[in-house]
Design a protein around this motif. Structure first.
Motif, mmCIF file in Angstrom:
data_model
loop_
_atom_site.group_PDB
_atom_site.id
_atom_site.type_symbol
_atom_site.label_atom_id
_atom_site.label_comp_id
_atom_site.label_asym_id
_atom_site.label_seq_id
_atom_site.Cartn_x
_atom_site.Cartn_y
_atom_site.Cartn_z
ATOM 1 N N LEU A 66 0.774 -0.841 0.155
ATOM 2 C CA LEU A 66 -0.122 -0.190 0.585
ATOM 3 C C LEU A 66 0.665 1.190 -0.347
ATOM 4 C CD1 LEU A 66 -3.030 -1.146 2.640
ATOM 5 C CD2 LEU A 66 -3.184 -0.909 -0.130
ATOM 6 N N GLN A 67 1.961 1.465 1.117
ATOM 7 C CA GLN A 67 2.617 2.457 0.803
ATOM 8 C C GLN A 67 3.947 2.509 -0.541
ATOM 9 O OE1 GLN A 67 3.024 4.283 3.141
ATOM 10 N NE2 GLN A 67 2.780 3.882 4.792
ATOM 11 N N ALA A 68 3.710 2.003 -1.298
ATOM 12 C CA ALA A 68 4.351 1.783 -2.940
ATOM 13 C C ALA A 68 3.607 2.640 -3.793
ATOM 14 C CB ALA A 68 4.815 0.083 -3.069
ATOM 15 N N LEU A 69 1.721 1.936 -3.944
ATOM 16 C CA LEU A 69 0.638 2.197 -4.257
ATOM 17 C C LEU A 69 0.574 3.805 -3.940
ATOM 18 C CD1 LEU A 69 -1.629 -0.585 -4.822
ATOM 19 C CD2 LEU A 69 -0.101 0.100 -6.683
ATOM 20 N N LYS A 70 1.029 4.277 -2.780
ATOM 21 C CA LYS A 70 0.492 5.541 -2.471
ATOM 22 C C LYS A 70 2.011 6.573 -3.381
ATOM 23 C CE LYS A 70 -2.037 4.591 2.145
ATOM 24 N NZ LYS A 70 -1.867 4.513 3.627
ATOM 25 N N ARG A 71 2.928 6.260 -2.867
ATOM 26 C CA ARG A 71 4.432 6.947 -3.461
ATOM 27 C C ARG A 71 4.111 7.160 -5.211
ATOM 28 N NH1 ARG A 71 7.371 3.939 0.212
ATOM 29 N NH2 ARG A 71 7.859 2.523 -1.188
ATOM 30 N N LYS A 72 3.689 5.877 -5.550
ATOM 31 C CA LYS A 72 2.431 6.005 -6.746
ATOM 32 C C LYS A 72 1.999 6.841 -7.645
ATOM 33 C CE LYS A 72 1.031 2.738 -10.679
ATOM 34 N NZ LYS A 72 -0.392 3.963 -9.980
#
Length: 232
Positions: A66-72
């Protein structure tokens, strides 16, 4: 007042600073476009990295995914903003280039107008009219001279045509008499012609021709008989 308004208001306070030239402004805009283009490439690579990281964690580490998707998402938002900024800068650069072109065109046209004005200042309309009239007169004189040279010089030729025709006929008759004298006639025979024409040669009669043909046939038959006897 908004911060953006304060910013532009503060920028206008320095009235003594000269405005940049169009070339300088265009160079700055191209530098900005180049910088934002590099930023786009960086964000696109980060988006791909965060997407791969989210796929890697998947259901095993949901929090990290989820953190990776938020940064994306943040990188995609920045990329969208950069796209809009680049469109604005491109529009501004094209407008500045057109303005600079129009300015140069106007300047050159003004320069040409001044040069034309300087040329016309040394011209007098009255003098031009006098010059054109003089040129026309000289052309007319030259035309008259050419026509005078081309005309046949007329000498006095008042002769009687009847006398000329009579003289011409005499000359033709003399020439004809000269040709007749040069013609040689054939010699006339000295002997006299006979009083009556000589008799025509006699033609053999029909009976004589028949006897001759019979004699030839008989000779041919005798020859055939002798040939047959010799062959046997």
């Amino acid at each position: 007042m908004s911060k953006l308004g304060k910013f532009f208001k503060g920028g206008n306070s320095s009235k003594g600073k000269a405005a940049p030239s169009p070339q300088e402004a265009l160079a700055r805009l191209r530098e900005t476009e180049e910088m934002l283009g590099k930023k786009q490439e960086y964000l696109e690579s980060r988006i791909q990295r965060e997407l791969a990281l989210a796929k890697k964690h998947g259901t095993h580490n949901k929090r990290a995914a989820l953190q990776a998707l938020k940064r994306k998402k943040r990188f995609e938002k920045q990329l969208t903003q950069i796209d809009g900024t680049l469109s604005t800068i491109e529009f501004q650069r094209e407008a500045l280039e057109n303005s600079h072109t129009n300015t140069e065109v106007l300047r050159n046209m003004g320069f040409a107008a001044k040069a034309m004005k300087a040329v016309h200042e040394n011209m007098d309309i009255n003098k031009i009219d006098d010059l054109m009239q003089e040129i026309t007169e000289q052309q007319d004189i030259a035309q008259e001279i050419s026509e005078a040279f081309s005309q046949r010089v007329g000498f006095s030729d008042d002769f009687d045509e009847d006398e000329l025709m009579a003289e011409l006929e005499e000359l033709e008759q003399e020439e004809l008499n000269k040709k007749m004298r040069n013609i040689r006639l054939p010699n006339v025979p000295s002997t006299s012609l006979p009083a009556h024409p000589s008799r025509l040669p006699s033609v053999p009669s029909t009976s004589h021709r028949s006897r001759a043909a019979s004699s030839r046939r008989k000779e041919d038959e005798d020859d055939i008989k002798h040939l047959a006897a010799w062959a046997s």
